[in-house]
Motif scaffolding. Structure first.
Motif, PDB file in Angstrom:
ATOM      1  N   GLY A   1      89.342  62.565  43.648  1.00 42.92           N
ATOM      2  CA  GLY A   1      88.910  62.445  42.234  1.00 42.92           C
ATOM      3  C   GLY A   1      88.613  63.737  41.653  1.00 42.92           C
TER       4      GLY A   1
ATOM      5  N   LEU B   1      98.122  53.344  33.850  1.00 39.68           N
ATOM      6  CA  LEU B   1      97.749  52.079  34.933  1.00 39.68           C
ATOM      7  C   LEU B   1      98.352  50.785  34.360  1.00 39.68           C
ATOM      8  CD1 LEU B   1      96.820  51.653  37.521  1.00 39.68           C
ATOM      9  CD2 LEU B   1      94.558  50.125  37.286  1.00 39.68           C
TER      10      LEU B   1
ATOM     11  N   LEU C   1      91.219  53.628  40.936  1.00 38.03           N
ATOM     12  CA  LEU C   1      90.265  53.961  40.286  1.00 38.03           C
ATOM     13  C   LEU C   1      89.032  53.238  39.504  1.00 38.03           C
ATOM     14  CD1 LEU C   1      92.755  53.314  36.832  1.00 38.03           C
ATOM     15  CD2 LEU C   1      92.587  55.754  38.297  1.00 38.03           C
TER      16      LEU C   1
ATOM     17  N   GLU D   1      86.167  54.928  39.452  1.00 40.42           N
ATOM     18  CA  GLU D   1      84.834  55.470  38.166  1.00 40.42           C
ATOM     19  C   GLU D   1      84.229  54.552  37.703  1.00 40.42           C
ATOM     20  OE1 GLU D   1      88.794  57.476  37.513  1.00 40.42           O
ATOM     21  OE2 GLU D   1      88.407  55.078  38.152  1.00 40.42           O
TER      22      GLU D   1
ATOM     23  N   GLU E   1      94.993  59.308  38.949  1.00 39.18           N
ATOM     24  CA  GLU E   1      95.740  59.272  37.125  1.00 39.18           C
ATOM     25  C   GLU E   1      96.325  60.949  37.105  1.00 39.18           C
ATOM     26  OE1 GLU E   1      91.825  58.414  34.055  1.00 39.18           O
ATOM     27  OE2 GLU E   1      91.706  59.494  35.953  1.00 39.18           O
TER      28      GLU E   1
ATOM     29  N   ILE F   1      90.457  47.448  37.257  1.00 32.63           N
ATOM     30  CA  ILE F   1      89.672  49.179  37.315  1.00 32.63           C
ATOM     31  C   ILE F   1      88.553  48.359  37.115  1.00 32.63           C
ATOM     32  CG2 ILE F   1      88.847  49.992  35.362  1.00 32.63           C
ATOM     33  CD1 ILE F   1      91.359  50.468  34.529  1.00 32.63           C
TER      34      ILE F   1
ATOM     35  N   MET G   1      91.902  59.206  44.237  1.00 36.95           N
ATOM     36  CA  MET G   1      90.977  58.067  43.367  1.00 36.95           C
ATOM     37  C   MET G   1      90.727  58.883  42.490  1.00 36.95           C
ATOM     38  SD  MET G   1      89.810  55.507  45.744  1.00 36.95           S
ATOM     39  CE  MET G   1      90.839  55.783  47.331  1.00 36.95           C
ATOM     40  N   GLY G   2      90.456  58.012  40.996  1.00 34.39           N
ATOM     41  CA  GLY G   2      90.231  58.672  39.619  1.00 34.39           C
ATOM     42  C   GLY G   2      91.019  59.601  39.563  1.00 34.39           C
TER      43      GLY G   2
ATOM     44  N   SER H   1      87.166  47.894  41.059  1.00 39.92           N
ATOM     45  CA  SER H   1      87.181  49.534  41.365  1.00 39.92           C
ATOM     46  C   SER H   1      88.135  48.808  43.097  1.00 39.92           C
ATOM     47  CB  SER H   1      86.070  49.836  41.920  1.00 39.92           C
ATOM     48  OG  SER H   1      84.718  50.346  40.522  1.00 39.92           O
TER      49      SER H   1
ATOM     50  N   PRO I   1      87.841  54.881  33.493  1.00 43.85           N
ATOM     51  CA  PRO I   1      88.931  56.566  33.974  1.00 43.85           C
ATOM     52  C   PRO I   1      89.085  56.708  32.927  1.00 43.85           C
ATOM     53  CG  PRO I   1      89.467  53.740  34.540  1.00 43.85           C
ATOM     54  CD  PRO I   1      88.133  54.184  33.645  1.00 43.85           C
TER      55      PRO I   1
ATOM     56  N   GLY J   1      93.661  57.177  32.818  1.00 45.28           N
ATOM     57  CA  GLY J   1      93.621  55.252  33.877  1.00 45.28           C
ATOM     58  C   GLY J   1      94.047  53.993  33.410  1.00 45.28           C
ATOM     59  N   THR J   2      92.914  54.072  31.920  1.00 49.87           N
ATOM     60  CA  THR J   2      92.969  52.880  31.422  1.00 49.87           C
ATOM     61  C   THR J   2      94.278  52.088  30.315  1.00 49.87           C
ATOM     62  OG1 THR J   2      92.258  53.821  28.586  1.00 49.87           O
ATOM     63  CG2 THR J   2      90.905  52.973  30.777  1.00 49.87           C
TER      64      THR J   2
END
Length: 278
Positions: free
Chosen positions: A85, A167, A150, A152, A132, A180, A127-128, A183, A159, A163-164
């Motif tokens: 991350g 994913l 993710l 965050e 991404e 999300i 991660m994170g 987590s 993210p 990521g949003t």
């Protein structure tokens, strides 16, 4: 521009002559027409920093114009982490202007749109921002012990490097929202079932499998590969009718190329085609 269809070797520790500079946080190596970027901060679990992002960007700049590099693999140093991350020690200093600048998001957009095939070899936790980055690549392969997620929202943020958006396109909206908001961390096997990674292999087979996958891609027509990436990516962002129009136009362009003629002739002659990217 001529593209060499050289089969990559499993040994990917040959330095690229196009990158004489030494990097502080990454390794950049080329072998068999495949460039490998290794995030090299094992003491920090390969966490992303501003320096890491800047150095990745410089390598991508060099390799985009380098005919000796036809594809790019991303991985992490060591056996524990792909990328754990963002560097949390830097997170405390992020502010409104930094958020609006969106350095990480812009870099990952560039990786997604990179004209050459990209593959993430997940050798450990992702991660994170690490996941991404992997999601911005064309293909993801994971070692059996890899974990990814993710997390965050645990830090009071979301993210923010794609990521949003990516994913949900890979695993579906329902699973993306659940991952999300809670987590949730996935095992490699779960990620494969979700469609987040395409292949899971023992750790010792990760880089050879990545090299073999890219090697297979590089036996295909380079113009066809580049346009297929473009049409799939852009088609996913629009309605089906528009996507089909993009597909038709791309195919029409390919019909005019020397590579199309070579591919058809080689097939009829029962020989391996020699594509030249034109």
């Amino acid at each position: 521009m001529t593209h060499q269809q050289t089969q990559p070797q499993a040994d990917i520790a040959v330095s690229s002559e196009s990158l004489p500079e030494a990097f502080e946080t990454i390794l950049a190596e080329v072998s068999g027409a495949v460039g490998t970027i290794t995030i090299n901060r094992p003491d920090k679990r390969n966490a992303l920093s501003r320096t890491v992002l800047a150095e990745i960007g410089r390598v991508l700049d060099a390799w985009e114009e380098d005919d000796d590099v036809s594809a790019v693999i991303f991985t992490g140093a060591g056996e524990k982490a792909f990328i754990a991350g963002a560097d949390i020690s830097q997170l405390a200093h992020y502010d409104l202007p930094y958020g609006l600048a969106a350095h990480m998001q812009r870099l990952y957009d560039r990786i997604q749109d990179y004209p050459k095939p990209t593959l993430a070899a997940l050798n450990g936790v992702a991660m994170g921002g690490g996941l991404e980055l992997a999601m911005s690549c064309d293909i993801r392969i994971a070692a059996e012990h890899a974990r990814m997620g993710l997390p965050e929202t645990t830090l009071g943020v979301l993210p923010g490097a794609g990521g949003t958006q990516r994913l949900s396109r890979l695993v579906g909206t329902g699973r993306a929202v659940e991952m999300i908001l809670t987590s949730r961390i996935l095992t490699a096997a779960e990620a494969e079932r979700y469609g987040l990674v395409t292949t899971v292999v023992p750790a010792a087979e990760l880089l050879p499998t990545a090299a073999a996958t890219v090697g297979t891609i590089l036996t295909k027509g380079p113009l066809a590969i580049r346009l297929a990436k473009m049409v799939i990516g852009q088609g996913a962002e629009t309605d089906q009718r528009t996507g089909l129009l993009l597909e038709r136009l791309a195919q029409t362009l390919l019909y005019t190329t020397e590579d199309k003629a070579e591919g058809a002739t080689a097939f009829l002659d029962k020989r391996t085609p020699e594509f030249r990217g034109r």
